[in-house]
Scaffold this active site. Sequence first.
Site, PDB file in Angstrom:
ATOM      1  N   CYS A 159       0.873  -1.179   0.000  1.00  0.00           N
ATOM      2  CA  CYS A 159       0.000   0.000   0.000  1.00  0.00           C
ATOM      3  C   CYS A 159       0.906   1.223   0.000  1.00  0.00           C
ATOM      4  O   CYS A 159       1.880   1.276   0.743  1.00  0.00           O
ATOM      5  CB  CYS A 159      -0.893   0.002   1.239  1.00  0.00           C
ATOM      6  SG  CYS A 159      -1.929   1.473   1.340  1.00  0.00           S
ATOM      7  N   GLN A 283      -6.165  13.699  13.099  1.00  0.00           N
ATOM      8  CA  GLN A 283      -6.030  13.940  11.656  1.00  0.00           C
ATOM      9  C   GLN A 283      -5.104  12.889  11.057  1.00  0.00           C
ATOM     10  O   GLN A 283      -4.025  12.645  11.594  1.00  0.00           O
ATOM     11  CB  GLN A 283      -5.449  15.342  11.400  1.00  0.00           C
ATOM     12  CG  GLN A 283      -6.358  16.478  11.848  1.00  0.00           C
ATOM     13  CD  GLN A 283      -7.619  16.620  11.010  1.00  0.00           C
ATOM     14  OE1 GLN A 283      -7.725  16.099   9.905  1.00  0.00           O
ATOM     15  NE2 GLN A 283      -8.606  17.320  11.555  1.00  0.00           N
ATOM     16  N   TYR A 312     -16.143  20.205  18.662  1.00  0.00           N
ATOM     17  CA  TYR A 312     -15.756  18.919  18.065  1.00  0.00           C
ATOM     18  C   TYR A 312     -14.219  18.825  18.133  1.00  0.00           C
ATOM     19  O   TYR A 312     -13.548  18.641  17.116  1.00  0.00           O
ATOM     20  CB  TYR A 312     -16.248  18.785  16.623  1.00  0.00           C
ATOM     21  CG  TYR A 312     -17.711  19.119  16.419  1.00  0.00           C
ATOM     22  CD1 TYR A 312     -18.678  18.111  16.477  1.00  0.00           C
ATOM     23  CD2 TYR A 312     -18.133  20.420  16.177  1.00  0.00           C
ATOM     24  CE1 TYR A 312     -20.019  18.401  16.283  1.00  0.00           C
ATOM     25  CE2 TYR A 312     -19.469  20.724  16.000  1.00  0.00           C
ATOM     26  CZ  TYR A 312     -20.409  19.711  16.049  1.00  0.00           C
ATOM     27  OH  TYR A 312     -21.739  20.010  15.862  1.00  0.00           O
ATOM     28  N   GLU A 333     -16.199  18.062  23.129  1.00  0.00           N
ATOM     29  CA  GLU A 333     -16.046  16.797  22.395  1.00  0.00           C
ATOM     30  C   GLU A 333     -16.880  15.735  23.113  1.00  0.00           C
ATOM     31  O   GLU A 333     -16.910  15.691  24.340  1.00  0.00           O
ATOM     32  CB  GLU A 333     -14.547  16.419  22.398  1.00  0.00           C
ATOM     33  CG  GLU A 333     -14.195  14.990  22.100  1.00  0.00           C
ATOM     34  CD  GLU A 333     -14.536  14.548  20.673  1.00  0.00           C
ATOM     35  OE1 GLU A 333     -14.241  15.287  19.720  1.00  0.00           O
ATOM     36  OE2 GLU A 333     -15.110  13.451  20.530  1.00  0.00           O
ATOM     37  N   ASP A 378     -15.307  21.887  13.865  1.00  0.00           N
ATOM     38  CA  ASP A 378     -14.662  20.855  13.030  1.00  0.00           C
ATOM     39  C   ASP A 378     -15.454  19.553  13.174  1.00  0.00           C
ATOM     40  O   ASP A 378     -14.977  18.582  13.778  1.00  0.00           O
ATOM     41  CB  ASP A 378     -13.202  20.666  13.474  1.00  0.00           C
ATOM     42  CG  ASP A 378     -12.441  19.688  12.591  1.00  0.00           C
ATOM     43  OD1 ASP A 378     -12.982  19.272  11.547  1.00  0.00           O
ATOM     44  OD2 ASP A 378     -11.306  19.330  12.956  1.00  0.00           O
ATOM     45  N   CYS A 405     -14.337  18.220   6.298  1.00  0.00           N
ATOM     46  CA  CYS A 405     -13.753  17.244   5.356  1.00  0.00           C
ATOM     47  C   CYS A 405     -14.793  16.803   4.331  1.00  0.00           C
ATOM     48  O   CYS A 405     -14.563  15.831   3.614  1.00  0.00           O
ATOM     49  CB  CYS A 405     -13.203  16.038   6.121  1.00  0.00           C
ATOM     50  SG  CYS A 405     -14.451  15.188   7.077  1.00  0.00           S
TER      51      CYS A 405
HETATM   52  C1  LIG Z   1     -13.385  15.697  12.382  1.00  0.00           C
HETATM   53  S1  LIG Z   1     -13.068  15.270  14.030  1.00  0.00           S
HETATM   54  C2  LIG Z   1     -12.194  16.709  14.535  1.00  0.00           C
HETATM   55  C3  LIG Z   1     -11.282  16.555  15.727  1.00  0.00           C
HETATM   56  C4  LIG Z   1     -10.255  17.655  15.965  1.00  0.00           C
HETATM   57  N1  LIG Z   1     -10.765  18.965  15.721  1.00  0.00           N
HETATM   58  C5  LIG Z   1      -8.983  17.399  15.192  1.00  0.00           C
HETATM   59  O1  LIG Z   1      -8.613  18.197  14.326  1.00  0.00           O
HETATM   60  O2  LIG Z   1      -8.321  16.396  15.477  1.00  0.00           O
HETATM   61  C6  LIG Z   1     -14.655  15.413  14.732  1.00  0.00           C
HETATM   62  C7  LIG Z   1     -14.740  15.120  16.207  1.00  0.00           C
HETATM   63  O3  LIG Z   1     -16.081  15.402  16.621  1.00  0.00           O
HETATM   64  C8  LIG Z   1     -16.464  14.467  17.610  1.00  0.00           C
HETATM   65  N2  LIG Z   1     -17.945  14.509  17.622  1.00  0.00           N
HETATM   66  C9  LIG Z   1     -18.800  13.940  16.761  1.00  0.00           C
HETATM   67  N3  LIG Z   1     -20.065  14.303  17.024  1.00  0.00           N
HETATM   68  C10 LIG Z   1     -20.006  15.162  18.099  1.00  0.00           C
HETATM   69  C11 LIG Z   1     -20.979  15.910  18.826  1.00  0.00           C
HETATM   70  N4  LIG Z   1     -22.276  15.851  18.497  1.00  0.00           N
HETATM   71  N5  LIG Z   1     -20.567  16.683  19.844  1.00  0.00           N
HETATM   72  C12 LIG Z   1     -19.245  16.748  20.183  1.00  0.00           C
HETATM   73  N6  LIG Z   1     -18.275  16.056  19.517  1.00  0.00           N
HETATM   74  C13 LIG Z   1     -18.649  15.288  18.472  1.00  0.00           C
HETATM   75  C14 LIG Z   1     -15.818  13.174  17.165  1.00  0.00           C
HETATM   76  O4  LIG Z   1     -15.671  12.287  18.246  1.00  0.00           O
HETATM   77  C15 LIG Z   1     -14.461  13.682  16.616  1.00  0.00           C
HETATM   78  O5  LIG Z   1     -13.478  13.671  17.632  1.00  0.00           O
END
Ligand SMILES: C[S@@+](CC[C@H](N)C(=O)[O-])C[C@H]1O[C@@H](n2cnc3c(N)ncnc32)[C@H](O)[C@@H]1O
Length: 448
Positions: A159, A283, A312, A333, A378, A405
């Site tokens: 891979c 990430q 998030y 989170e 995010d 994303c």
């Molecule tokens: C795209 S990741 C972003 C994490 C972080 N900002 C990063 O850059 O590493 C989205 C995050 O949102 C959390 N999440 C999903 N739904 C949520 C909610 N309703 N409330 C709070 N957190 C949530 C997930 O567990 C995940 O850690």
Amino acid sequence: MTPPTYSVDIEKLVYHGWGMGTIDGIKVFVPQTVPGDRVLVRIKKKEKRFWHGVKLALESPSPFREPAACQHADDCGGCQLQGVQYETQIQFKASMIADAAFQHHLESAIPLIRPVLACDSPYFYRNKMEFAFGSENGEVILGLKRRGQFDQVVPITQCLLQDQESNAIIAFAQAFFRAAKASTWDYREHVGFLRHLMLRQSKRKAAWMVNLVVSEDNPELISQFSTALMAQFPSVASVFKSIQSAVGDTAFTTNIHHVAGDDHIIESIGSYQFKISPLSFFQTNSLQARILYDEVAKVAQKIAPKLAFDLYCGTGTIGIYMSEHCGTVIGVEENPSAIADATQNAALNSVTNIQFICDRVKNVLKSHTWTPELIVIDPPRSGMVPKAIRRILDCNAPHIVYVSCNPVTLFRDLKEFETHGYRIHYIQPVDMFPNTFHIESVVYLSKP
Ligand SMILES: C[S@@+](CC[C@H](N)C(=O)[O-])C[C@H]1O[C@@H](n2cnc3c(N)ncnc32)[C@H](O)[C@@H]1O
């Protein structure tokens, strides 16, 4: 009767990495095609406004195609854009973002889309991958799902997305479980022992976390595997096992147990270090995460907010990264494992002006008296639920940075913000996922 076939010119790339063309004015989505291809298509399903097609033959290849670097490109479902020049992948992704804006009636945002910040290394960039076990001629195989097939695994020998050493680890695990005559998960019958192997690497420290996902525990065999693996690969710093008995094909379960080595790995982004546990989001492109977070930090630096939200927040990465420009940061989170990591990450980096709350965003914002000047959002690929958007709007923050994303849910949510008085200043795409159709974006919005 033989179903009719059509010769279709693929005009653009849309979400899911599908090519799109038209038949008699109707849009048709065709997987495994790219703009510039002419393909022979059979229609698999007709929806009201568009059809789904299956590629039967490549009649004339796109001029943007080149020989794929990956030997598994034709079979494996991992990379949709293998075999397309990287510069062209970037153009396809840029037009995918513009299309999403158009579909959500945000044509005014299209001129605000900046050129994509490309990735310096389009191969070997991923720090996390989940491989699937399967069986071929009664032997254990380990690889990735066959394109479009939930129940078939393509054995992977090389891979190109994760560090080269991952290929040796896969080969080792496959040979070990072949010798042990272990059974593998049958994706239709829902029986069998071996399910997934998750490999996560700290790029900075070249250390691996390995999580073996099985349907039931076998402490003796798993312990033998872990001992042999760590003896063979000194870079394997951490081994976990997950017991996943659910029939659904997901490796994620909270029924996870530490087997050997450390219970985490540490990754660096810029000058910050982050502890990552196996269940925490991080990430997947560590090098490009720095570019992404710099984009957020730039806004924080410009505003210098007394109070900022990092919604998030995962393991607290963005909040910690921008904390030097903020009075106080509050991270929210829902995943307790990520919040535990976030709290330790603040301490690891001697960041004292940040606090974390473990709950859903919509719950935390239900009743509070905070007045943030900057809200960083995010969310996962599905975007935000309407209640979360409403409660963010209620905060009346003058500045918002939306990191996404998924361009489709991004523009759906941006439309709401725009309707409620926010102005989009720019959309900065960052390519975190070369060779796949995925693209990250950072959007800066403000309101008077
Ligand atoms: C795209 S990741 C972003 C994490 C972080 N900002 C990063 O850059 O590493 C989205 C995050 O949102 C959390 N999440 C999903 N739904 C949520 C909610 N309703 N409330 C709070 N957190 C949530 C997930 O567990 C995940 O850690």
